[in-house]
Design a protein around this motif. Structure first.
Motif, PDB file in Angstrom:
ATOM      1  N   ARG A  22      91.298 116.709  -7.317  1.00 18.93           N
ATOM      2  CA  ARG A  22      90.962 115.295  -7.186  1.00 18.93           C
ATOM      3  C   ARG A  22      91.800 114.603  -6.114  1.00 18.93           C
ATOM      4  O   ARG A  22      91.633 113.408  -5.881  1.00 18.93           O
ATOM      5  CB  ARG A  22      91.146 114.585  -8.527  1.00 18.93           C
ATOM      6  CG  ARG A  22      90.176 115.074  -9.585  1.00 18.93           C
ATOM      7  CD  ARG A  22      90.284 114.270 -10.857  1.00 18.93           C
ATOM      8  NE  ARG A  22      91.588 114.468 -11.494  1.00 18.93           N
ATOM      9  CZ  ARG A  22      91.912 113.938 -12.671  1.00 18.93           C
ATOM     10  NH1 ARG A  22      91.043 113.194 -13.319  1.00 18.93           N
ATOM     11  NH2 ARG A  22      93.103 114.148 -13.202  1.00 18.93           N
ATOM     12  N   PHE A  43      84.775 111.221  -0.525  1.00 17.08           N
ATOM     13  CA  PHE A  43      85.861 110.732  -1.380  1.00 17.08           C
ATOM     14  C   PHE A  43      86.496 109.526  -0.680  1.00 17.08           C
ATOM     15  O   PHE A  43      86.118 109.173   0.435  1.00 17.08           O
ATOM     16  CB  PHE A  43      86.917 111.824  -1.584  1.00 17.08           C
ATOM     17  CG  PHE A  43      87.182 112.631  -0.334  1.00 17.08           C
ATOM     18  CD1 PHE A  43      87.941 112.125   0.710  1.00 17.08           C
ATOM     19  CD2 PHE A  43      86.623 113.895  -0.176  1.00 17.08           C
ATOM     20  CE1 PHE A  43      88.157 112.853   1.870  1.00 17.08           C
ATOM     21  CE2 PHE A  43      86.824 114.630   0.985  1.00 17.08           C
ATOM     22  CZ  PHE A  43      87.599 114.110   2.011  1.00 17.08           C
ATOM     23  N   GLU A  96      89.709 111.325  -5.289  1.00 16.56           N
ATOM     24  CA  GLU A  96      88.590 110.856  -6.094  1.00 16.56           C
ATOM     25  C   GLU A  96      89.037 109.649  -6.909  1.00 16.56           C
ATOM     26  O   GLU A  96      90.172 109.604  -7.393  1.00 16.56           O
ATOM     27  CB  GLU A  96      88.105 111.960  -7.034  1.00 16.56           C
ATOM     28  CG  GLU A  96      87.698 113.250  -6.348  1.00 16.56           C
ATOM     29  CD  GLU A  96      86.323 113.155  -5.698  1.00 16.56           C
ATOM     30  OE1 GLU A  96      85.701 112.075  -5.766  1.00 16.56           O
ATOM     31  OE2 GLU A  96      85.879 114.167  -5.132  1.00 16.56           O
ATOM     32  N   ASP A  98      88.333 108.752  -9.885  1.00 22.32           N
ATOM     33  CA  ASP A  98      88.627 108.956 -11.301  1.00 22.32           C
ATOM     34  C   ASP A  98      90.046 109.445 -11.544  1.00 22.32           C
ATOM     35  O   ASP A  98      90.510 109.468 -12.685  1.00 22.32           O
ATOM     36  CB  ASP A  98      87.613 109.917 -11.943  1.00 22.32           C
ATOM     37  CG  ASP A  98      87.722 111.341 -11.431  1.00 22.32           C
ATOM     38  OD1 ASP A  98      88.471 111.569 -10.456  1.00 22.32           O
ATOM     39  OD2 ASP A  98      87.061 112.220 -11.997  1.00 22.32           O
ATOM     40  N   ILE A  99      90.765 109.793 -10.489  1.00 19.78           N
ATOM     41  CA  ILE A  99      92.155 110.183 -10.664  1.00 19.78           C
ATOM     42  C   ILE A  99      92.984 108.986 -11.130  1.00 19.78           C
ATOM     43  O   ILE A  99      93.984 109.131 -11.818  1.00 19.78           O
ATOM     44  CB  ILE A  99      92.734 110.785  -9.358  1.00 19.78           C
ATOM     45  CG1 ILE A  99      93.981 111.604  -9.671  1.00 19.78           C
ATOM     46  CG2 ILE A  99      93.046 109.714  -8.324  1.00 19.78           C
ATOM     47  CD1 ILE A  99      94.483 112.414  -8.493  1.00 19.78           C
ATOM     48  N   ARG A 166      95.683 119.884 -11.733  1.00 18.28           N
ATOM     49  CA  ARG A 166      95.793 118.582 -12.393  1.00 18.28           C
ATOM     50  C   ARG A 166      97.159 118.397 -13.047  1.00 18.28           C
ATOM     51  O   ARG A 166      97.643 117.273 -13.175  1.00 18.28           O
ATOM     52  CB  ARG A 166      94.672 118.412 -13.409  1.00 18.28           C
ATOM     53  CG  ARG A 166      93.300 118.451 -12.744  1.00 18.28           C
ATOM     54  CD  ARG A 166      92.212 117.813 -13.555  1.00 18.28           C
ATOM     55  NE  ARG A 166      90.974 117.764 -12.782  1.00 18.28           N
ATOM     56  CZ  ARG A 166      89.898 117.090 -13.135  1.00 18.28           C
ATOM     57  NH1 ARG A 166      89.904 116.403 -14.269  1.00 18.28           N
ATOM     58  NH2 ARG A 166      88.812 117.087 -12.389  1.00 18.28           N
TER      59      ARG A 166
END
Length: 307
Positions: A22, A43, A96, A98-99, A166
């Motif tokens: 991400r 992105f 991204e 949503d990170i 992650r």
């Protein structure tokens, strides 16, 4: 990062993140990249020019940039480097959205609203900021971010790109947060806080970012309202109050931007452009272009290439 090959019907490939990543950081000599190759950003991207001069073309705008310039590119934007000095270097930090949400959910300090409270990523154009007094600070931050990325990321198969697990995102998220905060000080308009009643503006920006990425899907206003968990009437009122436009008018503008991109930056025949944009026929597409621009698709192509 990987450059994804487009389907046969699409001549504008998209840059995407690989391996579930991400966030990534890349540093390169601009002249060593593929000059004049057209790419669609998949992105959010902070592009820091840390040496030399270069020309970036993005969605019809031409930017003559020099060292210590920061570009803020939104998902869906189409860009290419058209010229660069031999000494021109760039560092690209891509992530991204949503990170941010994940960081907040895990007790972190980052919140996806930061992207909308600081209008660095503009659905209607590219933000280019000149870092004068902040140049040394930003240069150091991007260099440190790149170094930590190389330490924490892992090779992805036999390819040249790397993937940040992650479990290792925390440190890079902290750097990203500081870089965004520093970038917001480069222009007074960006540094100014939003008024307390900013819900409409946030919702409008979310809508426009979604619309910029999904223009080829030709979704309805009701579909976007569903994605944003509001009613179509609520979305229409919020967008009109914050921008003076209706969501339908914005969607038409995005579709026209995409038509301009394809006519100016690819050799697709008008019939193929019409098909890609989901028009019933080339003649219907031509009529639509004339209504919105007063020109034929051929004239629009000539104008775009001239610019």
């Amino acid at each position: 990062m990987a450059r994804q090959q487009a389907p046969a019907s699409d001549l504008i490939p998209k840059t995407v993140l690989q391996g579930g990543a991400r966030l990534f950081v890349a540093s390169y000599v601009v002249r060593d990249t593929e000059l004049d190759r057209v790419w669609r950003c998949g992105f959010h991207a902070l592009l820091w020019l840390n040496g030399g001069r270069a020309t970036l073309l993005c969605d019809g705008e031409r930017f003559e940039a020099q060292a210590s310039s920061l570009f803020c590119l939104s998902p869906g934007q189409v860009y290419r480097w058209s010229a660069a000095e031999a000494t021109t270097r760039a560092t690209l930090l891509g992530f991204e959205a949503d990170i941010f949400t994940a960081g907040r959910a895990q007790g972190g300090l980052l919140d996806v609203q930061l992207l909308h409270d600081l209008p660095l990523f503009r659905a209607g154009g590219t933000a280019v900021l000149a870092a004068d007094e902040n140049a040394v600070t930003l240069d150091r931050l991007f260099a440190l971010c790149r170094r930590r990325y190389l330490q924490l990321s892992e090779p992805h198969g036999g390819r040249s790109w790397r993937v940040l697990p992650r479990s290792q995102e925390g440190v890079l998220l902290a750097y990203l947060h500081v870089i965004l905060a520093e970038a917001a000080t480069l222009a007074p308009a960006l540094a100014a806080p939003l008024p307390s009643a900013s819900t409409d503006l946030r919702l409008s920006r979310l809508f426009r970012l979604h619309a910029g990425q999904r223009v080829l899907e030709r979704l309805s206003v009701a579909a976007y309202a569903g994605l944003l968990h509001v009613t179509p009437d609520h979305l229409t009122r919020a967008v009109r109050r914050s921008t003076g436009q209706t969501p339908s008018a914005w969607l038409q503008e995005q579709l026209l931007t995409e038509a301009r991109r394809r006519l100016a930056l690819t050799d697709q025949p008008v019939e193929q452009v019409a098909e890609t944009l989901n028009f019933a026929s080339a003649s219907q597409f031509s009529r639509w272009v004339r209504v919105h621009t007063g020109q034929t698709p051929r004239q629009l192509r000539q104008q775009g290439r001239g610019n």
